[in-house]
Design a protein around this motif. Structure first.
Motif, PDB file in Angstrom:
ATOM      1  N   ILE A  72      15.053  -3.824   6.706  1.00 57.85           N
ATOM      2  CA  ILE A  72      15.991  -3.564   5.739  1.00 57.85           C
ATOM      3  C   ILE A  72      15.615  -3.709   4.421  1.00 57.85           C
ATOM      4  CG2 ILE A  72      18.338  -4.309   4.805  1.00 57.85           C
ATOM      5  CD1 ILE A  72      19.221  -4.776   7.672  1.00 57.85           C
ATOM      6  N   ILE A  73      15.010  -4.997   4.009  1.00 61.00           N
ATOM      7  CA  ILE A  73      14.346  -5.169   2.967  1.00 61.00           C
ATOM      8  C   ILE A  73      13.185  -4.489   2.472  1.00 61.00           C
ATOM      9  CG2 ILE A  73      12.711  -7.166   1.557  1.00 61.00           C
ATOM     10  CD1 ILE A  73      14.403  -9.277   3.227  1.00 61.00           C
ATOM     11  N   ALA A  74      12.462  -4.033   3.498  1.00 60.77           N
ATOM     12  CA  ALA A  74      11.425  -2.972   3.171  1.00 60.77           C
ATOM     13  C   ALA A  74      12.158  -1.597   2.713  1.00 60.77           C
ATOM     14  CB  ALA A  74      10.739  -2.755   4.382  1.00 60.77           C
ATOM     15  N   THR A  75      13.161  -1.402   3.315  1.00 58.70           N
ATOM     16  CA  THR A  75      13.839   0.031   3.080  1.00 58.70           C
ATOM     17  C   THR A  75      14.428   0.053   1.688  1.00 58.70           C
ATOM     18  OG1 THR A  75      14.312   0.332   5.294  1.00 58.70           O
ATOM     19  CG2 THR A  75      15.509   1.556   3.867  1.00 58.70           C
ATOM     20  N   LEU A  76      14.999  -0.951   1.274  1.00 56.14           N
ATOM     21  CA  LEU A  76      15.632  -1.238   0.113  1.00 56.14           C
ATOM     22  C   LEU A  76      14.617  -1.313  -1.050  1.00 56.14           C
ATOM     23  CD1 LEU A  76      18.338  -3.642   0.905  1.00 56.14           C
ATOM     24  CD2 LEU A  76      18.762  -1.315   0.333  1.00 56.14           C
ATOM     25  N   VAL A  77      13.526  -2.065  -0.845  1.00 57.71           N
ATOM     26  CA  VAL A  77      12.457  -1.821  -1.864  1.00 57.71           C
ATOM     27  C   VAL A  77      11.628  -0.688  -2.093  1.00 57.71           C
ATOM     28  CG1 VAL A  77      10.141  -2.875  -2.207  1.00 57.71           C
ATOM     29  CG2 VAL A  77      11.945  -4.486  -1.420  1.00 57.71           C
ATOM     30  N   THR A  78      11.380   0.211  -0.871  1.00 57.07           N
ATOM     31  CA  THR A  78      10.702   1.363  -1.180  1.00 57.07           C
ATOM     32  C   THR A  78      11.777   2.379  -1.885  1.00 57.07           C
ATOM     33  OG1 THR A  78      11.405   1.896   1.170  1.00 57.07           O
ATOM     34  CG2 THR A  78       9.284   1.044   0.986  1.00 57.07           C
ATOM     35  N   VAL A  79      12.945   2.449  -1.447  1.00 58.86           N
ATOM     36  CA  VAL A  79      13.948   3.254  -2.102  1.00 58.86           C
ATOM     37  C   VAL A  79      14.163   2.989  -3.692  1.00 58.86           C
ATOM     38  CG1 VAL A  79      16.270   3.844  -2.248  1.00 58.86           C
ATOM     39  CG2 VAL A  79      15.277   3.803  -0.058  1.00 58.86           C
ATOM     40  N   ALA A  80      14.169   1.806  -3.916  1.00 55.77           N
ATOM     41  CA  ALA A  80      14.385   1.174  -5.448  1.00 55.77           C
ATOM     42  C   ALA A  80      13.149   1.295  -6.239  1.00 55.77           C
ATOM     43  CB  ALA A  80      14.839  -0.347  -5.340  1.00 55.77           C
ATOM     44  N   ALA A  81      11.863   1.105  -5.532  1.00 55.41           N
ATOM     45  CA  ALA A  81      10.688   1.400  -6.132  1.00 55.41           C
ATOM     46  C   ALA A  81      10.469   2.859  -6.532  1.00 55.41           C
ATOM     47  CB  ALA A  81       9.410   0.871  -5.294  1.00 55.41           C
ATOM     48  N   TRP A  85      18.259  11.925  -4.756  1.00 51.75           N
ATOM     49  CA  TRP A  85      19.319  10.947  -4.259  1.00 51.75           C
ATOM     50  C   TRP A  85      19.407  11.294  -2.641  1.00 51.75           C
ATOM     51  CZ3 TRP A  85      20.561   6.844  -6.682  1.00 51.75           C
ATOM     52  CH2 TRP A  85      20.732   6.895  -7.950  1.00 51.75           C
ATOM     53  N   PRO A  86      19.548  12.345  -2.467  1.00 53.77           N
ATOM     54  CA  PRO A  86      19.909  12.809  -0.629  1.00 53.77           C
ATOM     55  C   PRO A  86      18.648  12.233  -0.032  1.00 53.77           C
ATOM     56  CG  PRO A  86      20.272  14.573  -1.955  1.00 53.77           C
ATOM     57  CD  PRO A  86      19.924  13.749  -2.924  1.00 53.77           C
ATOM     58  N   ARG A  87      17.334  12.338  -0.621  1.00 56.35           N
ATOM     59  CA  ARG A  87      16.272  11.653   0.017  1.00 56.35           C
ATOM     60  C   ARG A  87      16.279  10.308   0.079  1.00 56.35           C
ATOM     61  NH1 ARG A  87      13.335  15.527  -3.285  1.00 56.35           N
ATOM     62  NH2 ARG A  87      13.214  17.535  -2.209  1.00 56.35           N
ATOM     63  N   ALA A  88      16.708   9.688  -0.867  1.00 55.70           N
ATOM     64  CA  ALA A  88      16.801   8.121  -0.751  1.00 55.70           C
ATOM     65  C   ALA A  88      17.942   7.748  -0.034  1.00 55.70           C
ATOM     66  CB  ALA A  88      17.426   7.682  -2.340  1.00 55.70           C
ATOM     67  N   PHE A 116       0.928  -1.239  -0.033  1.00 60.83           N
ATOM     68  CA  PHE A 116      -0.148   0.051   0.129  1.00 60.83           C
ATOM     69  C   PHE A 116       1.025   1.235  -0.178  1.00 60.83           C
ATOM     70  CE2 PHE A 116      -3.516  -2.782   1.829  1.00 60.83           C
ATOM     71  CZ  PHE A 116      -4.450  -2.574   0.657  1.00 60.83           C
ATOM     72  N   THR A 117       2.068   1.159   0.758  1.00 61.47           N
ATOM     73  CA  THR A 117       2.851   2.256   0.772  1.00 61.47           C
ATOM     74  C   THR A 117       3.419   2.596  -0.833  1.00 61.47           C
ATOM     75  OG1 THR A 117       3.636   2.021   2.994  1.00 61.47           O
ATOM     76  CG2 THR A 117       5.057   3.326   1.635  1.00 61.47           C
ATOM     77  N   LEU A 118       4.013   1.684  -1.232  1.00 58.67           N
ATOM     78  CA  LEU A 118       4.378   1.661  -2.809  1.00 58.67           C
ATOM     79  C   LEU A 118       3.306   2.447  -3.580  1.00 58.67           C
ATOM     80  CD1 LEU A 118       6.728  -1.393  -2.954  1.00 58.67           C
ATOM     81  CD2 LEU A 118       7.435   0.932  -2.883  1.00 58.67           C
ATOM     82  N   ILE A 119       2.100   1.699  -3.413  1.00 58.28           N
ATOM     83  CA  ILE A 119       0.930   2.017  -4.425  1.00 58.28           C
ATOM     84  C   ILE A 119       0.712   3.645  -4.216  1.00 58.28           C
ATOM     85  CG2 ILE A 119      -1.339   1.896  -4.930  1.00 58.28           C
ATOM     86  CD1 ILE A 119      -1.275  -1.080  -4.245  1.00 58.28           C
ATOM     87  N   PHE A 120       0.918   3.983  -2.972  1.00 61.49           N
ATOM     88  CA  PHE A 120       0.654   5.445  -2.641  1.00 61.49           C
ATOM     89  C   PHE A 120       1.660   6.152  -3.050  1.00 61.49           C
ATOM     90  CE2 PHE A 120       1.567   9.058   0.242  1.00 61.49           C
ATOM     91  CZ  PHE A 120       0.373   9.753   0.133  1.00 61.49           C
ATOM     92  N   GLY A 145      12.895   3.858  -9.351  1.00 65.01           N
ATOM     93  CA  GLY A 145      12.474   3.257 -10.498  1.00 65.01           C
ATOM     94  C   GLY A 145      11.405   3.997 -11.076  1.00 65.01           C
ATOM     95  N   ALA A 146      10.247   4.437 -10.206  1.00 66.75           N
ATOM     96  CA  ALA A 146       9.090   5.024 -10.719  1.00 66.75           C
ATOM     97  C   ALA A 146       9.315   6.250 -11.336  1.00 66.75           C
ATOM     98  CB  ALA A 146       7.858   5.002  -9.510  1.00 66.75           C
ATOM     99  N   GLU A 147      10.177   7.031 -10.487  1.00 70.93           N
ATOM    100  CA  GLU A 147      10.655   8.477 -11.208  1.00 70.93           C
ATOM    101  C   GLU A 147      11.257   8.041 -12.559  1.00 70.93           C
ATOM    102  OE1 GLU A 147      12.577  11.070  -8.730  1.00 70.93           O
ATOM    103  OE2 GLU A 147      11.151  11.169  -7.174  1.00 70.93           O
ATOM    104  N   ARG A 148      12.164   7.417 -12.626  1.00 66.52           N
ATOM    105  CA  ARG A 148      13.009   7.077 -14.043  1.00 66.52           C
ATOM    106  C   ARG A 148      12.055   6.897 -14.958  1.00 66.52           C
ATOM    107  NH1 ARG A 148      18.161   6.804 -15.232  1.00 66.52           N
ATOM    108  NH2 ARG A 148      18.857   5.471 -17.289  1.00 66.52           N
ATOM    109  N   LEU A 149      10.997   5.815 -14.757  1.00 63.66           N
ATOM    110  CA  LEU A 149      10.306   5.604 -15.882  1.00 63.66           C
ATOM    111  C   LEU A 149       9.213   6.559 -16.351  1.00 63.66           C
ATOM    112  CD1 LEU A 149       9.189   1.747 -14.552  1.00 63.66           C
ATOM    113  CD2 LEU A 149      10.544   2.591 -16.467  1.00 63.66           C
TER     114      LEU A 149
END
Length: 559
Positions: A47-56, A73-76, A9-13, A59-63
């Protein structure tokens, strides 16, 4: 599963927010998801949730935009750091909580074990236990208390403790309970408790409440101990003590004890009365020298070596200020009491008994003397007759005959008067023998020899009876009865002991006597019994004479 749903739900948001607003990614909105993952899954999930949220997010911004803005990048990086910190923080908190839970579980297990043991002891105790509140109501009772009272635990819980107490003791218990409720001071008392069947028993009640941080608890523990047998035994001991005190008082006996280490004497009032001292709790034994006769003071020496049983039996004279010297008997024994070595005993005033004993001895002695005096007077006639026969009338000279006869009778009278008249002064043994034999010195062969031996008046009077009996016997049956006989009287110190050996030896023809050893003379000489004075008497009568020997103790005859 819950953490994954929150993450989705966080990623969708975040992605929806990027599509709709076309603004930068809101990395901070992912922190709740990371917190939930850390809480529910743990450090790895956070840790996995942190990496996933940062990568997602990146990735969303790049797409959507074709590139990642530099400010994201500083926010990430900030999100990564925050996520990792949250992960490790929750992990640390989880470890601390786990350790705290383990400690708590250990303590809880110990408390449960202690409570279990307490309940076991509470139920199986040999004493009655009950848990009461401040009103004295029995909240919980153990098996022993139910056995003592005859009630069940449910029945005991229906009425307060005071209702179990006998009416005569109830007020004291109620008052003690009230004081205990105010001050929490434990109380201990003896009271009678009523059983279900109406009988009573003596019990020791001990009640104490728990105080924590200055506050009184609402409950207390009461301990009930059945002391009926102890009360009975104590009452029996009290009765025995009263009887013992009565017996000691009736027998005019006093009790005393001496601490052998400190030398302090304690005694009853009667003991101090016997010694003539003021009543006191104790006296140092050295201060008793003020009343004890000096010659008897060494008798009071305390035992130097302690033994299992050491008897103490002495008689002393006491100089009381209110009267003459009195005799006191001290009877006791050495005992160990706790860490003290004591000499314990009784004291008795023997003065009257000693006076009675001395009086009886004096009466018996006087009776014996009177018997001997009568015997001497009866023998006096025989002696006078023998004197008459011994003295001849030269050439029919009646005057000469009378003078010789009167001289011998007067010599006999002097001997009798000397023995009868001496009461306070001492007498030489030689004088007694010579005076008794003086009437026969000129007409018979008599020899006397021995050292000077002084005799007290009493011993001299008694010994003179022995010499007189030997003289009378010799006049009647032995050497003094005829002109051919010889008499040797000698005395000397014994080389073996402190005795004087007295020998009376007759030689010559001897007339046979009747009833030898059965008359008053035999009693005096000690033929078949103890002699009137001395000891080891021996009488030998043979064809050619007689020998009598006697041993006189110097202690017995000393003036």
């Amino acid at each position: 599963m819950a953490s994954m749903l929150v993450l989705v739900f966080t990623l969708i948001f975040v992605i929806t927010n990027l599509i709709q607003t076309e603004t930068e990614a809101t990395f901070i909105s992912s922190i709740p998801a990371i917190v939930v993952a850390a809480y529910l899954v743990g450090r790895r999930g956070a840790i996995i949730a942190t990496l996933v949220t940062v990568a997602a997010s990146l990735g969303a911004e790049r797409l959507l935009r074709g590139s990642i803005p530099a400010e994201d990048w500083p926010r990430a990086i900030f999100l990564l750091v925050s996520g990792f910190m949250i992960a490790f923080m929750f992990h640390r908190l989880r470890q601390d909580l786990s350790e705290a839970l383990k400690v708590a579980e250990t303590r809880l297990a110990a408390v449960e074990a202690t409570e279990s043991r307490f309940r076991s002891v509470f139920e199986r105790a040999a004493l009655g236990f009950a848990n009461t509140n401040e009103k004295g109501e029995l909240l919980q009772s153990n098996k022993r208390l139910c056995e003592l009272t005859g009630y069940t635990e449910a029945e005991l819980a229906q009425f307060p403790l005071a209702q179990l107490v006998h009416p005569d003791d109830r007020d004291s218990v109620v008052e003690a309970l009230a004081d205990q409720g105010k001050s929490a001071m434990p109380f201990d008392m003896e009271a009678r408790l009523k059983k279900k069947d109406g009988s009573t028993f003596w019990a020791r009640l001990n009640l104490s409440s728990y105080r924590s941080d200055g506050l009184l608890s609402e409950s207390a523990i009461i301990v009930v101990d059945d002391i009926s047998e102890r009360r009975t035994a104590r009452e029996a001991i009290r009765v025995q003590k009263e009887r013992l005190d009565l017996a000691l008082s009736a027998g005019r006996l006093g009790t005393w004890q001496v601490d052998l280490k400190s030398g302090v004497v304690t005694g009853s009032d009667k003991f101090w009365e016997i010694l003539g001292l003021p009543r006191a709790t104790s006296w140092p034994i050295d201060e008793l020298a003020a009343v004890v006769y000096p010659a008897d003071w060494p008798k009071l020496a305390l035992p130097k070596e302690s033994g299992a049983t050491t008897n103490y039996d002495v008689e002393i004279r006491v100089r009381r200020p209110d009267g003459p010297i009195r005799w006191v008997a001290l009877r006791g024994r050495e005992e160990r009491y706790h860490d003290q070595q004591l000499l314990i005993g009784i004291a008795a005033d023997l003065t009257e008994r000693r006076q009675t004993t001395l009086l009886r001895a004096t009466v018996r002695r006087r009776d014996r003397i009177l018997i001997e005096q009568r015997h001497r007077f009866s023998n006096l006639f025989a002696v006078v007759i023998a004197l008459v026969k011994m003295v001849g009338a030269p050439a029919n000279n009646v005057m000469k005959f009378k003078e010789d006869l009167i001289d011998r009778i007067r010599a006999l009278e002097v001997t009798h008067m000397m023995i009868s008249g001496r009461t306070d002064s001492s007498v030489l043994l030689r004088d007694l023998v010579v005076q008794e034999l003086l009437p026969y010195m000129e007409t018979r062969k008599i020899k006397t020899h021995g050292p000077d031996v002084m005799m007290s008046s009493g011993a001299a009077e008694t010994f003179a009876m022995v010499v007189h009996e030997l003289t009378t016997n010799s006049v009647k049956h032995g050497a003094l009865g005829g002109s051919r006989g010889r008499l040797e009287v000698r005395w000397a110190d014994s080389g073996e002991s402190d005795d004087v050996v007295f020998d009376w030896i007759e030689s010559g023809r001897r007339r046979k006597a009747k009833n030898i050893g059965h008359g008053i003379g035999s009693m005096i000489l000690g033929v078949n019994t103890a002699p009137l004075i001395g000891h080891a008497s021996k009488l030998e009568i043979f064809e050619g004479g007689l020998r009598y020997s006697l041993r006189l103790s110097r202690r017995e005859i000393a003036p």
